[in-house]
Write a protein that holds these residues in place. Structure first.
Motif, mmCIF file in Angstrom:
data_model
loop_
_atom_site.group_PDB
_atom_site.id
_atom_site.type_symbol
_atom_site.label_atom_id
_atom_site.label_comp_id
_atom_site.label_asym_id
_atom_site.label_seq_id
_atom_site.Cartn_x
_atom_site.Cartn_y
_atom_site.Cartn_z
ATOM 1 N N LYS A 170 0.889 -1.163 0.000
ATOM 2 C CA LYS A 170 0.000 0.000 0.000
ATOM 3 C C LYS A 170 0.925 1.211 0.000
ATOM 4 N N TRP A 171 0.652 2.115 -0.910
ATOM 5 C CA TRP A 171 1.500 3.297 -1.037
ATOM 6 C C TRP A 171 1.100 4.319 0.014
ATOM 7 N N THR A 227 -0.122 8.584 5.740
ATOM 8 C CA THR A 227 -1.482 8.387 5.247
ATOM 9 C C THR A 227 -1.424 7.613 3.935
ATOM 10 N N VAL A 228 -2.429 6.801 3.691
ATOM 11 C CA VAL A 228 -2.448 5.933 2.517
ATOM 12 C C VAL A 228 -2.866 6.720 1.278
ATOM 13 N N GLU A 280 -6.646 5.920 -9.451
ATOM 14 C CA GLU A 280 -5.816 6.166 -10.633
ATOM 15 C C GLU A 280 -4.331 6.229 -10.253
ATOM 16 N N LYS A 281 -4.000 6.851 -9.121
ATOM 17 C CA LYS A 281 -2.607 6.913 -8.673
ATOM 18 C C LYS A 281 -2.082 5.518 -8.360
ATOM 19 N N ASN A 309 3.667 0.970 -13.242
ATOM 20 C CA ASN A 309 5.083 1.338 -13.272
ATOM 21 C C ASN A 309 5.950 0.242 -12.653
ATOM 22 N N PHE A 310 5.548 -0.267 -11.509
ATOM 23 C CA PHE A 310 6.354 -1.278 -10.828
ATOM 24 C C PHE A 310 6.305 -2.627 -11.548
ATOM 25 N N ASP A 311 5.172 -2.957 -12.149
ATOM 26 C CA ASP A 311 5.109 -4.173 -12.965
ATOM 27 C C ASP A 311 6.094 -4.072 -14.136
ATOM 28 N N GLU A 312 6.133 -2.903 -14.791
ATOM 29 C CA GLU A 312 7.063 -2.690 -15.903
ATOM 30 C C GLU A 312 8.509 -2.748 -15.431
ATOM 31 N N LEU A 313 8.809 -2.069 -14.318
ATOM 32 C CA LEU A 313 10.171 -2.084 -13.782
ATOM 33 C C LEU A 313 10.626 -3.498 -13.450
#
Length: 78
Positions: free
Chosen positions: A11-12, A18-19, A24-25, A32-36
């Motif tokens: 969880k970002w 705070t979460v 959308e974010k 992004n992380f899947d691509e990285l």
């Protein structure tokens, strides 16, 4: 990518803990992380196929992440 290979990212959270809950974010961060992850996996596999030490490849990938620069200096997350 199959569900079995999908990563479950954290969880970002913001600096104040705070979460980040904007759908959308979170979607953008996940993409992004899947691509990285896929790019890093490909680089690791290429290095191994070219007979580069796995330990050296991992060290280089860690060094790459450590070299990233925060372009937002007012953000005290470093």
């Amino acid at each position: 990518m199959s569900d079995a290979n999908k990563s479950h990212w954290p969880k970002w959270v913001r600096d104040d803990k705070t979460v980040v809950s904007c759908t959308e974010k979170v979607k953008v961060m996940t993409e992004n992380f899947d691509e990285l992850k896929q790019i890093a996996q490909d680089a690791l596999e290429d290095g191994l196929l070219m007979e580069v030490s796995e330990a050296q490849m991992r060290e280089a990938l860690h060094a790459l992440v450590d070299s990233l620069i925060n372009p937002y200096p007012n953000n005290d997350s470093n």
